[in-house]
Design a protein around this motif. Sequence first.
Motif, short mmCIF file in Angstrom:
data_model
loop_
_atom_site.label_atom_id
_atom_site.label_comp_id
_atom_site.label_asym_id
_atom_site.label_seq_id
_atom_site.Cartn_x
_atom_site.Cartn_y
_atom_site.Cartn_z
N SER A 1 2.58 -12.38 -1.64
CA SER A 1 2.43 -12.83 -0.25
C SER A 1 1.95 -14.28 -0.25
O SER A 1 1.66 -14.85 -1.31
N ARG B 1 4.04 -16.22 -2.72
CA ARG B 1 5.40 -15.84 -2.35
C ARG B 1 6.22 -17.06 -1.96
O ARG B 1 7.37 -17.23 -2.41
N GLY C 1 3.81 -5.93 -3.38
CA GLY C 1 4.41 -7.13 -2.80
C GLY C 1 5.22 -7.90 -3.81
O GLY C 1 6.12 -8.67 -3.45
N THR D 1 8.87 -9.55 -3.02
CA THR D 1 9.20 -10.96 -3.24
C THR D 1 10.39 -11.10 -4.18
O THR D 1 11.30 -11.91 -3.93
N THR E 1 -2.42 -17.14 5.41
CA THR E 1 -2.03 -16.20 4.36
C THR E 1 -2.63 -14.84 4.70
O THR E 1 -3.30 -14.68 5.72
N GLY E 2 -2.40 -13.87 3.81
CA GLY E 2 -3.00 -12.57 4.03
C GLY E 2 -4.51 -12.64 4.07
O GLY E 2 -5.18 -11.90 4.81
N LYS F 1 -5.40 -14.03 7.56
CA LYS F 1 -4.65 -13.43 8.67
C LYS F 1 -5.55 -13.04 9.84
O LYS F 1 -5.20 -13.29 11.01
#
Length: 265
Positions: A15, A19, A40, A44, A189-190, A193
Amino acid sequence: MRFKDKSIIVTGAGSGIGRATALLFAREGGKVVVADKTDGADATAKLITDAGGTAVAIQMDAGLEEDVIRTVDLAVESFGGLDIIFANAGISGGMANIFDTDVALITEVLRVNLVGPYLAIKHAAPKIAERGGGAIVLTASVAGIRSGAGSPAYSASKAGVINLAKTSAQQLSGSNVRVNAICPGLTETGMTKPTFDYAREAGKMDRVGRLNPLRRGAQPEELAEVAAFLASDAASYVNGQAIAVDGGLSSSHPVTKQEYGRTAV
């Protein structure tokens, strides 16, 4: 096609910045080992292969030596060697102050954020040197430059990454393996978030990143472009550096700000 037929590893590629950078490497001809602790990595890799690129996925813990060795071995076995590694995986560790931070937490943050890049250099650099040289890029943070951008645990870990880039560049003298770090500012980003989601829901996106001169946060693709530059031959004489990509946040100490057309207090 800056990375045509280059063998590349990206950690934390499930992510965010990882990513975005893995996708960029692949679009420009790279053969990418997509590494992440989560599934993830598979997502990707699928994005890359669906777009006609080349990728293999691996689930790994960037702070475990045996996992790093497995990942480097996968790149060598899959693509015939290794040219570039982007050691990007990291965790935030929350925002606790020094007195409320459990020793187990700071140990875990250091294990992933600092030991992880150390292991990437230790095991990737010899393979990159065997190919005649290449690049190692580490993800540090503006939190590693000065206080105010992260918890003590996170900030200390990222300060260590900055010094690791400088020290390892020196210790790799003569190998033609360059080591540099990027220092992201606030990026969506995560990890961040919740901050961005809250700002959108509250109609306060104008406050996100308001302390930097560009008055906004970054998107992962903006960091990916800088990581890719440092990994490319265009940065062939850039070595041992930590590049802040933060909208100008770290360019100043706190002062009374001069607004365009007026003075703000």
